[in-house]
Design a protein around this motif. Structure first.
Motif, PDB file in Angstrom:
ATOM      1  N   TRP A 173      14.662   6.599   3.944  1.00 47.33           N
ATOM      2  CA  TRP A 173      15.460   6.525   5.174  1.00 47.33           C
ATOM      3  C   TRP A 173      14.804   5.583   6.163  1.00 47.33           C
ATOM      4  CZ3 TRP A 173      12.313  10.835   4.244  1.00 47.33           C
ATOM      5  CH2 TRP A 173      11.389  11.168   5.235  1.00 47.33           C
TER       6      TRP A 173
ATOM      7  N   ALA B 184       3.929   8.033   0.543  1.00 48.93           N
ATOM      8  CA  ALA B 184       4.826   7.319   1.444  1.00 48.93           C
ATOM      9  C   ALA B 184       4.551   5.835   1.324  1.00 48.93           C
ATOM     10  CB  ALA B 184       4.632   7.772   2.888  1.00 48.93           C
TER      11      ALA B 184
ATOM     12  N   GLY C 284       5.932   1.981   2.849  1.00 45.73           N
ATOM     13  CA  GLY C 284       6.730   1.340   3.894  1.00 45.73           C
ATOM     14  C   GLY C 284       6.340   1.829   5.266  1.00 45.73           C
ATOM     15  N   PRO C 285       6.815   1.128   6.299  1.00 44.10           N
ATOM     16  CA  PRO C 285       6.528   1.574   7.660  1.00 44.10           C
ATOM     17  C   PRO C 285       7.303   2.847   7.983  1.00 44.10           C
ATOM     18  CG  PRO C 285       8.000  -0.327   7.696  1.00 44.10           C
ATOM     19  CD  PRO C 285       7.615  -0.104   6.263  1.00 44.10           C
ATOM     20  N   THR C 286       6.935   3.495   9.094  1.00 43.63           N
ATOM     21  CA  THR C 286       7.491   4.814   9.405  1.00 43.63           C
ATOM     22  C   THR C 286       9.003   4.785   9.602  1.00 43.63           C
ATOM     23  OG1 THR C 286       6.976   4.406  11.727  1.00 43.63           O
ATOM     24  CG2 THR C 286       5.372   5.681  10.440  1.00 43.63           C
ATOM     25  N   ARG C 287       9.552   3.628   9.913  1.00 44.09           N
ATOM     26  CA  ARG C 287      11.007   3.594  10.139  1.00 44.09           C
ATOM     27  C   ARG C 287      11.746   2.805   9.057  1.00 44.09           C
ATOM     28  NH1 ARG C 287      11.364   4.537  16.730  1.00 44.09           N
ATOM     29  NH2 ARG C 287       9.572   5.934  16.704  1.00 44.09           N
TER      30      ARG C 287
ATOM     31  N   VAL D  29      11.105   4.061   5.349  1.00 47.43           N
ATOM     32  CA  VAL D  29      10.141   4.752   4.515  1.00 47.43           C
ATOM     33  C   VAL D  29      10.740   5.164   3.174  1.00 47.43           C
ATOM     34  CG1 VAL D  29      10.637   7.052   5.425  1.00 47.43           C
ATOM     35  CG2 VAL D  29       8.368   6.526   4.567  1.00 47.43           C
TER      36      VAL D  29
ATOM     37  N   ASP E 225       0.833  -1.198   0.000  1.00 44.75           N
ATOM     38  CA  ASP E 225       0.000   0.000   0.000  1.00 44.75           C
ATOM     39  C   ASP E 225       0.867   1.246   0.000  1.00 44.75           C
ATOM     40  OD1 ASP E 225      -2.399  -1.455   0.143  1.00 44.75           O
ATOM     41  OD2 ASP E 225      -2.211  -1.637   2.317  1.00 44.75           O
ATOM     42  N   VAL E 226       0.237   2.350  -0.363  1.00 45.40           N
ATOM     43  CA  VAL E 226       0.896   3.652  -0.368  1.00 45.40           C
ATOM     44  C   VAL E 226      -0.013   4.651   0.341  1.00 45.40           C
ATOM     45  CG1 VAL E 226      -0.043   4.125  -2.686  1.00 45.40           C
ATOM     46  CG2 VAL E 226       1.882   5.477  -1.856  1.00 45.40           C
ATOM     47  N   TRP E 227       0.598   5.505   1.144  1.00 47.39           N
ATOM     48  CA  TRP E 227      -0.127   6.641   1.715  1.00 47.39           C
ATOM     49  C   TRP E 227      -0.113   7.766   0.683  1.00 47.39           C
ATOM     50  CZ3 TRP E 227      -2.773   6.011   6.071  1.00 47.39           C
ATOM     51  CH2 TRP E 227      -2.378   5.042   6.994  1.00 47.39           C
TER      52      TRP E 227
END
Lengths: 161, 161
Positions: free
Chosen positions: B133, B76, B78-81, B83, B27-29
């Motif tokens: 990152w 965005a 990927g997960p927040t960490r 990304v 998925d993508v934000w």
């Protein structure tokens, strides 16, 4: 395609939402926009303090500047298929060194202390609308808070009819 | 606080980014904004087709309407960490039934077929800037594409000096 689990009722979603917001070292996606309509999006650490989402960002960041100008943000917590979406308004902006109890609450949940960095502020965001869903079968019933008020449980609504 | 892994070099980040964008059922934000500066944010399935991010949304959705008006989104993955952040422009909007090969490529990666629903369009988004990152130690060197062009590897830059 996997078969989704049964859709959660509102009370379960609210409990799951509050548990997620209180998770140590959890992050939030913060979407803001400039006055000219340029979207911005960043992931940052969150603390859930007194029914407010508190994040720490540089005062000069795009996020802080957009919020200072517009006063509104759309937040997402959790992975894309177990999401809490929050429309929020900026309640106040506090320099990180200026309020000890807010900093203590933030540091207690987040996994870093912004007081060690220069130029950071806390943005205190008040939820106005909260929605939570996992898969497509949970789109119905996804609104848990509207106009800043948690919605009544289904059985409460029935009881007061 | 855990000790972060060593910061990845640009070539590794680019390879990781392309692998992430090609992941099945990812998925993508999608962050967009209205002309009045109201931020919007939704998670949707993505397909990575010919160096474009392709999503399927209802033509009447806020996301589709914002993009039709402004032409820009911030994405965005990927997960927040871990990304991948993408600033993208709308290249075209295609009704889902109107282009067989695009629909086939989308369905091949995503885990649903929007042709089974009414009123959906593909938004074909062209990346302009790509950043990746994981933790704070990867903020430096996070830009992988600028002005629509993948940046040269460090050794390439040195060789051509």
């Amino acid at each position: 395609m996997t078969v989704p689990a049964e859709a959660r009722d509102r009370a379960t979603r609210r409990a799951d939402t509050l548990a997620m917001l209180g998770t140590p070292a959890i992050d939030v996606w913060v979407a803001t926009a400039s006055a000219a309509g340029a979207p911005h999006l960043v992931p940052v650490s969150l603390a859930w303090v007194g029914e407010r989402v508190v994040v720490a960002v540089e005062a000069s960041s795009v996020t802080a500047r957009n919020l200072a100008a517009s006063g509104v943000a759309r937040l997402a917590v959790g992975p894309t298929r177990d999401v809490v979406m929050i429309d929020a308004v900026l309640e106040e902006t506090v320099a990180v060194a200026d309020r000890e109890e807010l900093a203590a609450a933030y540091v207690d949940q987040a996994d870093w202390d912004p007081r060690g960095s220069t130029g950071y502020v806390f943005l205190v965001l008040r939820p106005v609308r909260v929605q939570a869903w996992r898969e497509a079968n949970e789109i119905a019933g996804r609104t848990l808070m509207r106009d800043g008020t948690w919605l009544l449980e289904n059985h409460d609504v029935q009881e007061t009819r």
